[in-house]
Design a protein around this motif. Structure first.
Motif, short mmCIF file in Angstrom:
data_model
loop_
_atom_site.label_atom_id
_atom_site.label_comp_id
_atom_site.label_asym_id
_atom_site.label_seq_id
_atom_site.Cartn_x
_atom_site.Cartn_y
_atom_site.Cartn_z
N ALA A 175 -21.49 -13.01 -11.01
CA ALA A 175 -21.69 -10.85 -10.87
C ALA A 175 -22.86 -10.47 -11.52
N GLU A 176 -23.05 -8.65 -10.98
CA GLU A 176 -24.53 -7.94 -11.02
C GLU A 176 -25.66 -8.45 -9.84
N ALA A 177 -25.10 -9.55 -9.36
CA ALA A 177 -25.72 -10.37 -8.48
C ALA A 177 -26.17 -9.47 -6.90
N THR A 178 -27.05 -9.52 -6.51
CA THR A 178 -26.73 -8.01 -5.30
C THR A 178 -27.66 -9.29 -3.69
N THR A 179 -27.33 -8.48 -2.78
CA THR A 179 -27.18 -9.34 -1.41
C THR A 179 -27.40 -8.04 -0.27
N THR A 180 -27.87 -8.13 1.03
CA THR A 180 -28.25 -7.37 1.92
C THR A 180 -26.63 -8.41 3.48
N LEU A 181 -25.69 -7.63 3.60
CA LEU A 181 -24.69 -7.52 4.19
C LEU A 181 -25.73 -8.65 5.59
N PRO A 182 -25.28 -9.64 6.00
CA PRO A 182 -26.11 -10.22 7.44
C PRO A 182 -25.59 -8.98 8.80
N PHE B 145 -13.24 -13.51 -1.03
CA PHE B 145 -12.51 -14.80 -1.03
C PHE B 145 -11.06 -14.52 -1.85
N ASP B 146 -13.01 -14.33 -2.78
CA ASP B 146 -12.42 -14.51 -4.68
C ASP B 146 -12.95 -13.32 -4.92
N GLY B 147 -13.02 -12.83 -6.01
CA GLY B 147 -13.81 -11.99 -7.12
C GLY B 147 -13.92 -10.74 -6.69
N ALA B 148 -14.54 -9.56 -6.71
CA ALA B 148 -14.73 -8.07 -6.48
C ALA B 148 -16.71 -8.05 -6.23
N VAL B 149 -16.33 -7.01 -5.23
CA VAL B 149 -17.61 -6.45 -5.09
C VAL B 149 -17.91 -5.37 -4.69
N GLU B 150 -19.26 -4.40 -4.26
CA GLU B 150 -19.23 -3.08 -4.04
C GLU B 150 -20.20 -3.13 -2.90
N VAL B 151 -19.26 -2.88 -1.57
CA VAL B 151 -20.05 -2.76 -0.03
C VAL B 151 -21.03 -1.35 0.50
N GLY B 152 -22.30 -1.27 -0.02
CA GLY B 152 -22.87 -0.03 0.33
C GLY B 152 -22.14 1.16 -0.71
N GLY B 153 -21.43 0.41 -2.19
CA GLY B 153 -21.05 1.51 -3.15
C GLY B 153 -20.01 1.80 -3.03
N LYS B 154 -19.03 0.97 -1.96
CA LYS B 154 -17.56 1.30 -1.75
C LYS B 154 -17.06 -0.17 -2.66
N ALA B 155 -15.84 0.24 -3.35
CA ALA B 155 -14.59 -0.58 -4.24
C ALA B 155 -14.68 -2.27 -2.64
N VAL B 156 -14.41 -3.04 -3.06
CA VAL B 156 -14.34 -3.95 -2.29
C VAL B 156 -13.71 -5.20 -3.24
N GLY B 157 -12.58 -5.36 -3.41
CA GLY B 157 -12.01 -6.54 -4.43
C GLY B 157 -11.64 -7.41 -3.57
N ALA C 221 -25.93 -2.87 1.25
CA ALA C 221 -26.00 -4.17 0.23
C ALA C 221 -24.77 -3.57 0.09
N VAL C 222 -24.74 -6.23 -1.54
CA VAL C 222 -23.39 -6.07 -0.99
C VAL C 222 -24.24 -6.44 -2.80
N THR C 223 -23.09 -5.65 -4.07
CA THR C 223 -23.10 -6.02 -5.35
C THR C 223 -22.44 -6.89 -6.08
N ALA C 224 -21.97 -7.76 -6.41
CA ALA C 224 -20.48 -8.41 -6.93
C ALA C 224 -20.62 -7.95 -8.11
N THR C 225 -19.49 -7.46 -8.79
CA THR C 225 -18.74 -6.49 -9.72
C THR C 225 -18.31 -7.86 -10.96
N GLU C 226 -17.73 -8.45 -10.37
CA GLU C 226 -17.74 -9.85 -11.07
C GLU C 226 -17.99 -10.96 -10.25
#
Length: 254
Positions: A181-188, A200-212, A226-231
């Motif tokens: 949670a709260e870690a960020t990576t860059t989309l390949p 597959f599990d959890g939830a992220v934001e992709v370029g600031g857009k929520a993807v659950g 950017a891909v940031t985990a919200t959990e």
């Protein structure tokens, strides 16, 4: 389903909810994710060489009897549990978190899948890639894969000739990543290629857009996103050459 330009890049990001296309065969259940459906007015349920990403469930003690695939590349990604495979070539293989399997079905490949009664419940992804040509030589790849490292993308399969552990016969690269949670990576990304992400599990934001959980995003353009985990999250990503030559005569992944 919606889309918007990324605030940081010129890439365009489309998001899609959990699929409503499923089959229930009791102890075996599947959900079809069609990457092309994320894009409004896209005339193909797939996206270039990526036909579909199938979320598959097998209860303990389930047997999927011997059956044939043709003209598709089928990848089994098992983040937890075991999937037992046998085929008419005499292979008896176990795919688990330490191994990845690619069936290059070509002009015909027969196989069966099974979980034993004392195996854990299985949830996995089966990925269908459209090959570049029909009736290729059939074969199977089953290889160990590197240990995952939190926050880093693992390159697990790619086109023939890449440094990925396994290969498919078209222009698709596949990665997975585990984020706390709260870690960020860059989309390949690759210049001129597009990227499809599935949670597959959890939830992220992709370029600031929520993807659950079990939702997806398709990113057109090769800019850093950017891909940031919200959990805590487990995500997979596909780099796709959208204009790669494709065939569409697979048994399932048409």
């Amino acid at each position: 389903m919606n889309d918007s330009p990324s605030a940081r890049t010129s890439s365009r990001i489309y998001t899609a909810p959990r699929t409503d296309v499923s089959q229930n065969q009791g102890t075996f259940r599947i959900h079809f994710n069609f990457p092309g459906r994320a894009v409004p007015e896209h005339d193909d349920h797939g996206y270039g060489p990526l036909a579909t990403v199938v979320e598959s469930f097998m209860d303990p003690g389930t047997l999927i009897r011997m059956h044939q695939h043709r003209n598709e590349e089928i990848i089994s990604w098992v983040p937890d549990g075991v999937m037992r495979h046998d085929d008419r070539q005499g292979n008896e293989l176990v795919t688990d978190p330490d191994h990845l399997m690619v069936m290059n079905a070509g002009n015909g490949f027969w196989h069966a899948e099974e979980t034993l009664a004392d195996d854990p419940p299985l949830r996995m992804l089966q990925i269908f890639v459209r090959p570049h040509s029909l009736d290729l030589e059939p074969g199977i790849q089953h290889e160990p894969i590197p240990e995952p490292v939190a926050g880093e993308w693992r390159h697990l399969f790619g086109p023939e000739g890449t440094d990925a552990p396994l290969s498919v016969r078209n222009d698709v690269d596949f990665y997975d990543c585990r984020l706390t949670a709260e870690a960020t990576t860059t989309l390949p990304s690759r210049p001129g290629w597009h990227t499809y992400l599935y949670v597959f599990d959890g939830a992220v934001e992709v370029g600031g857009k929520a993807v659950g959980y079990t939702e997806s995003a398709l990113v057109t353009g090769g800019d850093d996103v950017a891909v940031t985990a919200t959990e805590d999250a487990t995500i997979v990503a596909f780099n796709i050459k959208p204009d790669a030559p494709i065939t569409r005569q697979g048994t399932i992944g048409r």
